[in-house]
Design a protein around this motif. Structure first.
Motif, short mmCIF file in Angstrom:
data_model
loop_
_atom_site.label_atom_id
_atom_site.label_comp_id
_atom_site.label_asym_id
_atom_site.label_seq_id
_atom_site.Cartn_x
_atom_site.Cartn_y
_atom_site.Cartn_z
N HIS A 198 -19.12 -90.94 -64.33
CA HIS A 198 -18.79 -90.18 -63.12
C HIS A 198 -17.34 -89.71 -63.15
O HIS A 198 -17.03 -88.57 -62.79
CB HIS A 198 -19.05 -91.03 -61.88
N TYR A 199 -16.45 -90.59 -63.57
CA TYR A 199 -15.02 -90.24 -63.63
C TYR A 199 -14.80 -89.07 -64.58
O TYR A 199 -14.11 -88.09 -64.24
CB TYR A 199 -14.23 -91.47 -64.08
N GLY A 233 -9.04 -90.49 -56.67
CA GLY A 233 -8.34 -89.20 -56.60
C GLY A 233 -7.00 -89.19 -57.31
O GLY A 233 -6.69 -88.29 -58.10
N GLU A 234 -6.16 -90.20 -57.05
CA GLU A 234 -4.83 -90.24 -57.66
C GLU A 234 -4.90 -90.36 -59.18
O GLU A 234 -4.16 -89.70 -59.91
CB GLU A 234 -4.04 -91.42 -57.08
N GLU A 235 -5.81 -91.22 -59.66
CA GLU A 235 -5.96 -91.39 -61.11
C GLU A 235 -6.44 -90.10 -61.77
O GLU A 235 -5.98 -89.72 -62.85
CB GLU A 235 -6.94 -92.53 -61.41
N LEU A 236 -7.39 -89.42 -61.13
CA LEU A 236 -7.91 -88.16 -61.67
C LEU A 236 -6.80 -87.11 -61.75
O LEU A 236 -6.67 -86.40 -62.76
CB LEU A 236 -9.06 -87.65 -60.80
N ILE A 237 -6.00 -87.02 -60.70
CA ILE A 237 -4.91 -86.03 -60.68
C ILE A 237 -3.90 -86.33 -61.79
O ILE A 237 -3.42 -85.43 -62.48
CB ILE A 237 -4.23 -86.03 -59.30
N GLN A 238 -3.61 -87.60 -61.99
CA GLN A 238 -2.65 -87.97 -63.03
C GLN A 238 -3.17 -87.57 -64.42
O GLN A 238 -2.41 -87.04 -65.25
CB GLN A 238 -2.40 -89.48 -62.99
N ASP A 239 -4.47 -87.79 -64.66
CA ASP A 239 -5.05 -87.41 -65.95
C ASP A 239 -5.07 -85.89 -66.13
O ASP A 239 -4.87 -85.37 -67.24
CB ASP A 239 -6.47 -87.97 -66.08
N ALA A 270 -3.40 -79.87 -61.01
CA ALA A 270 -3.00 -81.17 -60.49
C ALA A 270 -2.13 -81.01 -59.24
O ALA A 270 -2.28 -81.76 -58.26
CB ALA A 270 -2.24 -81.95 -61.56
N LYS A 271 -1.26 -80.01 -59.26
CA LYS A 271 -0.39 -79.76 -58.10
C LYS A 271 -1.22 -79.37 -56.88
O LYS A 271 -0.96 -79.84 -55.75
CB LYS A 271 0.61 -78.66 -58.45
N GLU A 275 -1.65 -81.63 -53.37
CA GLU A 275 -1.35 -81.05 -52.06
C GLU A 275 -2.49 -81.32 -51.08
O GLU A 275 -2.27 -81.57 -49.88
CB GLU A 275 -1.12 -79.54 -52.20
N ILE A 276 -3.72 -81.31 -51.60
CA ILE A 276 -4.89 -81.61 -50.75
C ILE A 276 -4.82 -83.04 -50.25
O ILE A 276 -5.05 -83.32 -49.07
CB ILE A 276 -6.20 -81.35 -51.53
N ILE A 277 -4.50 -83.97 -51.14
CA ILE A 277 -4.38 -85.37 -50.72
C ILE A 277 -3.26 -85.52 -49.69
O ILE A 277 -3.41 -86.26 -48.70
CB ILE A 277 -4.12 -86.29 -51.94
N LYS A 278 -2.16 -84.81 -49.90
CA LYS A 278 -1.05 -84.89 -48.95
C LYS A 278 -1.46 -84.41 -47.57
O LYS A 278 -1.11 -85.02 -46.55
CB LYS A 278 0.11 -84.05 -49.48
N ASN A 279 -2.24 -83.33 -47.52
CA ASN A 279 -2.62 -82.74 -46.23
C ASN A 279 -3.84 -83.40 -45.60
O ASN A 279 -3.93 -83.54 -44.38
CB ASN A 279 -2.91 -81.24 -46.40
N GLU A 280 -4.82 -83.82 -46.45
CA GLU A 280 -6.09 -84.33 -45.94
C GLU A 280 -6.22 -85.84 -46.04
O GLU A 280 -7.09 -86.44 -45.42
CB GLU A 280 -7.26 -83.68 -46.70
#
Length: 556
Positions: A198-199, A233-239, A270-271, A275-280
């Motif tokens: 899934h990841y 979410g954070e791990e996916l963005i980092q990758d 990634a940026k 931003e989505i995580i920051k807002n949502e």
């Protein structure tokens, strides 16, 4: 060339769908022709000779001479076929054997031939044609999709035939077709560990800003994918930012190397996601894929219960049922979005329907596709190129109307999917209807539910076992239970009658967080593939929920 494939495919599906629509105007003739052709081509198999299929010239003769048969009647032939014997059920070589999940009953072996797979492919293309036209009416277009199903073969039979889940056989035999439809590379589906698969699928799909659909066999599996997207979410963005694949994922070395070769960093994406995580506060499908147009998953049965949670992840994005099928047969295709009714697949099998008042008969009379009536429920029988004749799969459907002259059907429940304290026969359909309504009335979300019967009462009382979604609270459990009792009386008249003097008042049991995750893990340990995970929402098995922690039990 690859970029041109999808538009050409969609154009082809619209033509195939248009041809199917023309056939529905002649349902009786199409069904008769299918049956007589099937009998002629299968007359020299061992089963064909046993029932003298070559002598049958009419539909009436077929119904008179061939008994209605359950899986157990075919099992010896399938086991011999798996061992390498030919021409038992089908004249064509068996190229794959589906091992059913066994999540709601005994595991079954279902043979597939190239011809039976071609017929299934055609039904899938009709479904895609319906979907494409439905999206176009909304001003949208069909496009690539995210799929997380495993594509791993489980092994070979003693006769050297590949076996595994149904979706694996379908995808592998039509790999070149399906790999054009997936946003994630086909190799992502070869990952054995469920979380890792899934990841990885999400990792590749997140870089496709134009993703149009997410598909899974059941709504519960769609919700699981949403949960992974939110949790990691954070791990996916980092990758995505660094072009890495998380080292903690359980990946076979060679497969990790293949995937890393196809994977590149995408700092700009990634940026956007950060931003989505920051807002949502989290990643959800609706936020990360602005072009997302549909979710494809099973409709009918218990699905509506899970759909209550879809808006928090998908907003008003529609849900498309695609095809109603099992390992044994494809029964129907869905012509519309956000609709439980589907058109009988008159070109994939010959269908008969057992009316409800014939279910207890030793030799039930059946109706043909053009003889059924809207508002009535039936057991559905199928004869098809899988080598099944008048096969009773045990599914209960309701006819809700007609599409031209082909029935529109809705899956309601498995025939054995019911519980009774006395003789009231509460079905999964009753239970799902009630629990869906309760979520709306009390404005709560449930992780899942299961109705069981008490062990120490006679007659037994209903136990309403629920797990709340994290962060949810049930303020008035007494009112919830009382409303359950009232709504079940409305849904099932026999329950209403029996509750007056014989069935004790129900109890509500609130299970500890993670309880249904434990049940799903138990299924995985029994060998049920994670892409086929489902379990009964009603059961007379008193030990089904054994060992789970009950945080609170409430009576009326």
């Amino acid at each position: 060339m690859k970029n041109l494939f999808l538009p050409l495919l969609i154009a082809a599906t619209r033509l195939i769908k248009a041809n199917f629509l023309r056939q529905t105007r002649h349902t009786a003739a199409v069904q008769e022709k299918f049956l007589l052709t099937l009998l002629r081509e299968y007359q020299n198999t061992e089963v064909g000779r046993k029932y003298k299929l070559g002598e049958i010239k009419t539909v009436a003769e077929f119904q008179e001479r061939i008994p209605i048969l359950p899986y157990s009647s075919y099992e010896p032939y399938i086991e011999r076929s798996a061992a390498g014997e030919a021409n038992l059920l089908t004249p064509d070589p068996i190229v794959y054997i589906t091992l059913t999940s066994g999540s709601t009953g005994k595991k079954k072996l279902i043979p597939a031939t190239r011809r039976s797979q071609n017929i299934l492919r055609n039904a899938n293309l009709v479904s895609m044609g319906f979907l494409s036209d439905a999206l176009r009416r909304r001003g949208q277009e069909f496009g690539k999709v995210l799929l997380t199903n495993s594509a791993q073969i489980w092994g070979k039979t003693s006769g050297g035939i590949d076996y595994g889940p149904a979706s694996v056989g379908v995808m592998r035999m039509d790999k070149r077709l399906y790999e054009q439809l997936f946003s994630n590379p086909f190799e992502t589906l070869l990952v054995g560990d469920s979380l890792a698969r899934h990841y990885i699928c999400l990792l590749f799909a997140l870089c496709d800003r134009n993703l149009r659909g997410i598909i899974a066999n059941f709504p519960m599996l769609i919700l699981r994918t949403c949960n992974y997207l939110e949790k990691y979410g954070e791990e996916l963005i980092q990758d995505i930012e660094k072009g890495t694949i998380a080292p903690w994922l359980e990946l076979e070395t060679s497969l990790r190397q293949q995937l890393e070769f196809q994977w590149v960093a995408n700092p700009s994406r990634a940026k956007e996601l950060r931003e989505i995580i920051k807002n949502e506060g989290r990643l959800t499908p609706k936020q990360v894929w602005s072009e997302l147009a549909f979710v494809g998953t099973a409709r009918g049965g218990t699905s509506d219960f899970y759909f209550e949670r879809f808006p928090s992840y998908f907003g008003d994005i529609p849900v498309f049922g695609a095809v109603f099928s099992s390992a044994e047969a494809t029964f129907s295709m869905y012509p519309e979005l956000d609709n439980d009714s589907s058109v009988l697949a008159i070109e994939t099998g010959f269908f008969e329907f057992i009316p409800q008042d014939e279910w207890q008969s030793e030799h039930p009379k059946t109706l043909l596709a053009t003889e059924v009536k809207p508002g009535q429920r039936y057991r559905i029988l199928v004869s098809n190129y899988g080598g099944f004749f008048r096969y009773d799969i045990g599914d209960v459907i309701e006819v809700v109307g007609f599409y031209e002259k082909a029935p529109l059907i809705v899956f309601r429940h498995r025939l054995g999917g019911l519980i009774s304290s006395t003789t009231e026969k509460t079905t999964e359909s009753h239970a799902t209807q009630v629990m869906q309504s309760l979520q709306q009335e009390f404005n709560i979300l449930l992780e899942d539910f299961c109705l069981t019967l008490s062990e120490d009462d006679f007659p037994a009382r209903y136990l309403v076992n629920i797990e709340l979604v994290a962060g949810q609270a049930l303020e008035n459990s007494q009112a919830f239970l009382a409303s359950f009792d009232d709504k079940l009386k409305e849904a099932n008249t026999h329950y209403q009658i029996s509750r007056k003097d014989t069935i004790p008042a129900p109890h509500l049991r609130i299970l500890a967080p993670g309880s249904f995750a434990i049940l799903r893990q138990r299924q995985l340990e029994r060998g049920v593939p994670d892409s086929q995970l489902k379990f009964p929402h009603i059961t007379e098995d008193r030990g089904f929920l054994g060992g789970l922690k009950v945080e609170m039990e409430i009576g009326l």
